[in-house]
Scaffold this motif. Structure first.
Motif, PDB file in Angstrom:
ATOM      1  N   ALA A 129      14.822  44.059  11.038  1.00  0.00           N
ATOM      2  CA  ALA A 129      14.094  44.024   9.763  1.00  0.00           C
ATOM      3  C   ALA A 129      13.681  45.451   9.414  1.00  0.00           C
ATOM      4  O   ALA A 129      13.569  46.308  10.299  1.00  0.00           O
TER       5      ALA A 129
ATOM      6  N   CYS B 137      11.911  45.317  17.243  1.00  0.00           N
ATOM      7  CA  CYS B 137      12.407  44.211  16.409  1.00  0.00           C
ATOM      8  C   CYS B 137      13.655  43.615  17.034  1.00  0.00           C
ATOM      9  O   CYS B 137      14.605  44.330  17.328  1.00  0.00           O
ATOM     10  N   TYR B 138      13.657  42.305  17.236  1.00  0.00           N
ATOM     11  CA  TYR B 138      14.855  41.683  17.798  1.00  0.00           C
ATOM     12  C   TYR B 138      15.534  40.735  16.812  1.00  0.00           C
ATOM     13  O   TYR B 138      16.395  39.945  17.188  1.00  0.00           O
ATOM     14  N   GLY B 139      15.130  40.840  15.561  1.00  0.00           N
ATOM     15  CA  GLY B 139      15.890  40.167  14.508  1.00  0.00           C
ATOM     16  C   GLY B 139      15.586  38.707  14.289  1.00  0.00           C
ATOM     17  O   GLY B 139      16.380  38.007  13.654  1.00  0.00           O
ATOM     18  N   CYS B 140      14.422  38.220  14.760  1.00  0.00           N
ATOM     19  CA  CYS B 140      14.139  36.782  14.644  1.00  0.00           C
ATOM     20  C   CYS B 140      14.082  36.324  13.192  1.00  0.00           C
ATOM     21  O   CYS B 140      14.288  35.154  12.903  1.00  0.00           O
ATOM     22  N   GLY B 141      13.754  37.230  12.292  1.00  0.00           N
ATOM     23  CA  GLY B 141      13.783  36.902  10.862  1.00  0.00           C
ATOM     24  C   GLY B 141      12.520  36.253  10.334  1.00  0.00           C
ATOM     25  O   GLY B 141      12.437  35.921   9.148  1.00  0.00           O
ATOM     26  N   ARG B 142      11.499  36.062  11.170  1.00  0.00           N
ATOM     27  CA  ARG B 142      10.314  35.333  10.714  1.00  0.00           C
ATOM     28  C   ARG B 142       9.513  36.092   9.656  1.00  0.00           C
ATOM     29  O   ARG B 142       8.790  35.501   8.871  1.00  0.00           O
ATOM     30  N   CYS B 143       9.628  37.419   9.663  1.00  0.00           N
ATOM     31  CA  CYS B 143       8.870  38.194   8.671  1.00  0.00           C
ATOM     32  C   CYS B 143       9.512  38.098   7.279  1.00  0.00           C
ATOM     33  O   CYS B 143       8.833  38.300   6.275  1.00  0.00           O
TER      34      CYS B 143
ATOM     35  N   CYS C 236       5.020  38.295  13.262  1.00  0.00           N
ATOM     36  CA  CYS C 236       6.020  38.933  14.147  1.00  0.00           C
ATOM     37  C   CYS C 236       5.712  38.650  15.619  1.00  0.00           C
ATOM     38  O   CYS C 236       4.663  39.040  16.124  1.00  0.00           O
ATOM     39  N   PRO C 237       6.621  37.989  16.334  1.00  0.00           N
ATOM     40  CA  PRO C 237       6.352  37.658  17.735  1.00  0.00           C
ATOM     41  C   PRO C 237       6.519  38.854  18.663  1.00  0.00           C
ATOM     42  O   PRO C 237       6.169  38.787  19.846  1.00  0.00           O
ATOM     43  N   ALA C 238       7.058  39.960  18.130  1.00  0.00           N
ATOM     44  CA  ALA C 238       7.359  41.100  18.998  1.00  0.00           C
ATOM     45  C   ALA C 238       6.380  42.253  18.793  1.00  0.00           C
ATOM     46  O   ALA C 238       6.593  43.335  19.339  1.00  0.00           O
TER      47      ALA C 238
ATOM     48  N   VAL D  62       8.463  48.620  10.337  1.00  0.00           N
ATOM     49  CA  VAL D  62       9.022  47.924  11.502  1.00  0.00           C
ATOM     50  C   VAL D  62       9.385  48.944  12.574  1.00  0.00           C
ATOM     51  O   VAL D  62      10.077  49.923  12.314  1.00  0.00           O
TER      52      VAL D  62
ATOM     53  N   ALA E 257       6.150  44.056  16.340  1.00  0.00           N
ATOM     54  CA  ALA E 257       7.036  45.146  15.894  1.00  0.00           C
ATOM     55  C   ALA E 257       6.595  45.738  14.567  1.00  0.00           C
ATOM     56  O   ALA E 257       7.194  46.699  14.102  1.00  0.00           O
ATOM     57  N   ILE E 258       5.573  45.139  13.938  1.00  0.00           N
ATOM     58  CA  ILE E 258       5.218  45.600  12.595  1.00  0.00           C
ATOM     59  C   ILE E 258       3.813  46.184  12.566  1.00  0.00           C
ATOM     60  O   ILE E 258       2.862  45.575  13.053  1.00  0.00           O
TER      61      ILE E 258
END
Ligand code: SF4
Ligand code: SF4
Length: 405
Positions: free
Chosen positions: A130, A172-178, A149-151, A167, A153-154
């Motif tokens: 992201a 960021c591992y790309g989960c896309g939740r944001c 964001c679960p990581a 980000v 990362a933001i």
């Protein structure tokens, strides 16, 4: 950074500062916990684990590149007895995994897990980042992106003129939740494909045991191109895994087509990673259902190609109970019949890979370590290591059956 010696005599020990004594005693607790959990007698070689159905893989994340966390995760999950550690196909990340494994083996003489790198043959959710410019964000935004964001990362540093923010790409591992939560549509997802030549070069370094290819299963040509591009770089591997989603009726034909591509020069074991609901294991109990449904579907099919079957995507602490409910856990038969595609003595389902959930339960401890001590080695703070080990043992133990007679 402090390095401790635990071979000192009792009198010397008594002279150590109380802080050092406390660390020493917590590291002893770590060792006792490993011994008492029965890990040394329960963990087998990774190959034997696949055969018995108690294989556990830690997924660091195909796009997760925070080397401090990756090292510490590798350390704690090596101590918890995982069979394999799967990480991004980057030399610095692979080094961090090895560093964590060696640190673990410095604490307890545990067997080494295999190291796996993950690549993709085409666009794939696991291979994206992201991105947004915090200076474009309205100053009064309530920043739901940060919360979701679960990581971690933001971080928003916009307008105030801070040089970093937005980000943090390595986390960021790309989960896309944001992406859907931004009320101003400011976040983009940047997808990428791992370069085949760079992957082949990395594989030649001899410290990687396994490769995983993420594919949609729908693009045979992309898969073939990647496979052919890898050439003889795969010759020294112990395992090649293919990670694919359930595409219904098309799943087995896709597997057969990919196996036909690989077969001519596949000199090692192969595994099919059944990716249920990608990157969702930390969301809740129900996230694991799709992976179990996928396993049930494949286990019952006769004309699938050879290879171990392993669950991923939504896996968490409830996965094994779901497998048990479906009578798929550590069994060699389904409905009383052996699996015709494989050796009848092998477990039908070889094991489970844990990603987001495994990182979440240990990540809480790693982030408190970081806020208290900065970028630290987990073993230098044995109280944190002990807590992390208790969490990881509880998860890995669901598959390995620690402490069960
Ligand atoms: S929510 Fe997911 S995609 Fe967005 S920054 Fe965090 S890890 Fe990356
Ligand atoms: S939610 Fe959107 S607008 Fe708000 S801080 Fe995050 S990216 Fe910026």
């Amino acid at each position: 950074m402090m390095s401790l010696s635990f071979s000192c005599s009792a009198s010397l020990y008594a002279q150590l500062p109380s802080e050092v004594q406390a660390r020493s005693s917590n590291l002893d607790k770590v060792k006792n916990l490993i011994t008492k959990s029965g890990i040394p007698s329960k963990i087998t070689s990774p190959l034997e684990s696949l055969q018995k159905g108690n294989w556990v893989k830690l997924i660091c994340g195909a796009s997760f590149e925070d080397v401090t966390d990756i090292r510490n995760l590798s350390l704690v999950y090596t101590l918890a007895g995982v069979d394999c550690i799967d990480c991004a196909a980057e030399a610095s990340v692979v080094n961090a995994v090895h560093d964590g494994i060696e640190a673990a083996r410095g604490i307890f003489p545990i067997r080494r897990p295999w190291v796996m790198i993950s690549v993709n043959d085409n666009e794939d959710l696991h291979f994206r980042k992201a991105e947004f410019d915090p200076n474009d964000c309205p100053i009064d935004c309530s920043r739901p992106c940060e919360n979701v964001c679960p990581a971690d990362a933001i971080s928003y540093f916009g307008k105030a003129g801070a040089s970093k923010g937005g980000v943090l790409a390595e986390r960021c591992y790309g989960c896309g939740r944001c992406l859907p939560v931004c009320p101003y549509d400011k976040i983009r997802a940047i997808t990428y494909i791992r370069d085949v030549a760079a992957t082949a070069e990395l594989l030649k370094h001899n410290d990687i045991d396994a490769l995983e290819i993420h594919t949609s299963g729908r693009q045979a040509e992309s898969f073939r191109e990647l496979w052919n591009g890898l050439g003889d770089s795969i010759d020294g591997l112990r395992l090649v895994a293919v990670s694919l989603p359930d595409i219904g009726e098309l799943t087995v034909p896709a597997m057969n087509s990919m196996y036909a591509t690989m077969r001519a020069n596949l000199q090692c074991l192969n595994l099919w990673q059944l990716d249920g609901r990608p990157m969702s294991g930390d969301i809740g109990r129900g996230a694991t259902r799709e992976a179990i449904k996928f396993a049930l579907h494949l286990a019952s099919i006769k004309d699938k190609p050879k290879g171990f079957l392993q669950l991923a995507g939504g896996t968490n602490a409830h996965t094994v109970e779901g497998l048990k409910r479906e009578k798929l856990f550590q069994t060699t038969t389904i409905s009383g019949k052996p699996d015709e595609a494989n050796d009848p003595s092998l477990a039908l389902i070889s094991g489970v890979a844990f990603g987001g959930y495994a990182r979440k339960i240990v990540g809480r401890i790693l982030s408190s370590l970081q806020s208290e001590h900065g970028f630290a080695h987990l073993e230098d703070y044995p109280d944190h290591l002990l807590k992390a080990l208790i969490e990881s043992l509880a998860l890995v133990g669901t598959v390995k059956c620690y402490n069960e007679r």
